[in-house]
Enzyme design. Structure first.
Site, PDB file in Angstrom:
ATOM      1  N   SER A   9      -4.153  -1.340  -5.128  1.00 58.61           N
ATOM      2  CA  SER A   9      -5.159  -2.037  -4.341  1.00 58.61           C
ATOM      3  C   SER A   9      -5.635  -3.239  -5.136  1.00 58.61           C
ATOM      4  O   SER A   9      -5.279  -3.411  -6.306  1.00 58.61           O
ATOM      5  CB  SER A   9      -6.329  -1.112  -4.028  1.00 58.61           C
ATOM      6  OG  SER A   9      -7.192  -1.058  -5.138  1.00 58.61           O
ATOM      7  N   LYS A  10      -6.456  -4.020  -4.464  1.00 66.50           N
ATOM      8  CA  LYS A  10      -6.958  -5.224  -5.121  1.00 66.50           C
ATOM      9  C   LYS A  10      -7.788  -4.860  -6.347  1.00 66.50           C
ATOM     10  O   LYS A  10      -8.025  -5.685  -7.207  1.00 66.50           O
ATOM     11  CB  LYS A  10      -7.786  -6.046  -4.145  1.00 66.50           C
ATOM     12  CG  LYS A  10      -6.877  -6.656  -3.097  1.00 66.50           C
ATOM     13  CD  LYS A  10      -7.524  -7.716  -2.259  1.00 66.50           C
ATOM     14  CE  LYS A  10      -6.466  -8.385  -1.410  1.00 66.50           C
ATOM     15  NZ  LYS A  10      -6.750  -8.462  -0.009  1.00 66.50           N
ATOM     16  N   ARG A  11      -8.223  -3.583  -6.409  1.00 66.46           N
ATOM     17  CA  ARG A  11      -9.006  -3.178  -7.582  1.00 66.46           C
ATOM     18  C   ARG A  11      -8.141  -2.990  -8.816  1.00 66.46           C
ATOM     19  O   ARG A  11      -8.631  -2.936  -9.923  1.00 66.46           O
ATOM     20  CB  ARG A  11      -9.772  -1.889  -7.284  1.00 66.46           C
ATOM     21  CG  ARG A  11     -11.061  -2.172  -6.516  1.00 66.46           C
ATOM     22  CD  ARG A  11     -11.656  -0.873  -6.061  1.00 66.46           C
ATOM     23  NE  ARG A  11     -10.690  -0.202  -5.192  1.00 66.46           N
ATOM     24  CZ  ARG A  11     -10.963   0.161  -3.961  1.00 66.46           C
ATOM     25  NH1 ARG A  11     -12.137  -0.031  -3.464  1.00 66.46           N
ATOM     26  NH2 ARG A  11     -10.055   0.748  -3.219  1.00 66.46           N
TER      27      ARG A  11
END
Ligand code: GLU
Length: 315
Positions: free
Chosen positions: A252-254
């Site tokens: 994910s973007k995290r």
């Protein structure tokens, strides 16, 4: 008919490897067939997708050598290419569906939807049980007055099984009422839903081939229904396996370490493309490659069908 593919990113942050995989495969798939690529910025939720991210995304794509023929800030004959600027176009399609008597207001809140013991779709969302279907105009007006909020608008799905053959994953179908449910076309705040916008845009931009992550395979029946209702020609759909972190989690973007910001600091563009192509079976080793150099040997048959776990230490 020549292939028109597209990049359709939602720039709510910097691109990560998963987005990049979609772009690389969409580009290879269209270009290896002698086709073109359109860049459409899916910033329907303009607050979550400020223009700085769209601009960074263009720079990242260009850095990687994934050039598009039309769209984004380059413009072209089918613009605007930013969904945040296309509300009028979505409104026309929405009104067409409304005129068919297929759209109804829904006042259910997110928590009400999740509290209901309704079955869940394969994407984890609740299958809407039609709670607000069949309200009279008076009931709707009363609810607006009482709750003080505008309703979302849903499309009533027909009682049928809608299927298609995915260009990579094969047959997929859904019984619309029990596995999909009536779905949102427009949110209560007036923003049009992804399902409607993507159909209207792909048709308006002449897209003939949609390449995207497998997480969107279950959106395809809804989109095919909209193509049919709106009398628009549907493209070919090809879904690619998702990229997972070495420990099996979804990227994910995290995951900052796989954001383009970090990748650009650590690797050359050729290294990023070469490693990613290796993970997707399109490069025999993780040697650096340009997208162009992958074209001659590109084939969907080489791409695995199940999720791809990034080998430990590849990035
Ligand atoms: N904008 C979507 C995303 O970035 C992709 C939509 C599509 O390919 O249909 O996940």
């Amino acid at each position: 008919m020549s292939v028109v593919g597209r990049f359709a990113p939602s720039p709510s942050g910097r691109m990560h490897l998963g987005n990049l995989a979609c772009s690389l495969l969409a580009w290879l798939s269209a270009k290896s067939a002698g086709g073109r690529i359109v860049l459409r910025i899916e910033d329907l939720d303009a607050e979550r997708c400020p223009r700085v991210y769209a601009d960074a995304l263009e720079q990242d794509l260009a850095w990687l050598g994934l050039h598009w023929d039309e769209g984004g800030s380059t413009g072209g004959a089918h613009g605007p290419y930013y969904q945040s600027e296309r509300a009028e176009i979505y409104l026309q399609a929405f009104e067409k569906l409304q005129a068919m008597g297929l759209v109804y207001p829904c006042f259910c809140s997110r928590s009400q939807l999740h509290a209901a013991s309704a079955p869940h779709r394969s994407d984890g969302q609740v299958v809407y049980q039609g709670t607000c279907r069949g309200m009279s105009a008076q009931q709707v007006a009363d609810r607006i007055a009482k709750t003080g909020r505008r309703p979302a608008m849903r499309l009533q799905v027909p009682d049928e099984v809608l299927g298609y053959t995915d260009g990579h994953l094969g047959a997929y179908s859904e019984h619309l009422p029990t596995e999909c449910g009536d779905f949102i076309l427009r949110r209560g705040d007036g923003v049009f839903a992804y399902q409607l916008a993507v159909v209207v845009d792909d048709a308006a931009m002449g897209v003939t081939q949609v390449v995207r992550g497998e997480d969107l395979a279950s959106s395809t029946p809804r989109q095919l229904l909209l193509y049919r209702l709106l009398g628009l020609p549907a493209p070919e759909f090809i879904h690619l396996p998702l990229l997972l972190a070495p420990d099996g989690r979804r990227l994910s973007k995290r995951d900052g370490d796989v954001s383009l910001e970090n990748l650009r600091a650590r690797y050359t563009a050729g290294e990023v493309v070469g490693k990613l192509a290796f993970a997707y079976g399109l490069n025999p080793s993780c040697e650096p490659r340009t997208p162009e150099s992958l074209l001659a040997d590109f084939s969907w048959e080489k791409v695995p069908k199940g999720d791809i776990c990034l080998p430990e230490g590849l990035f």
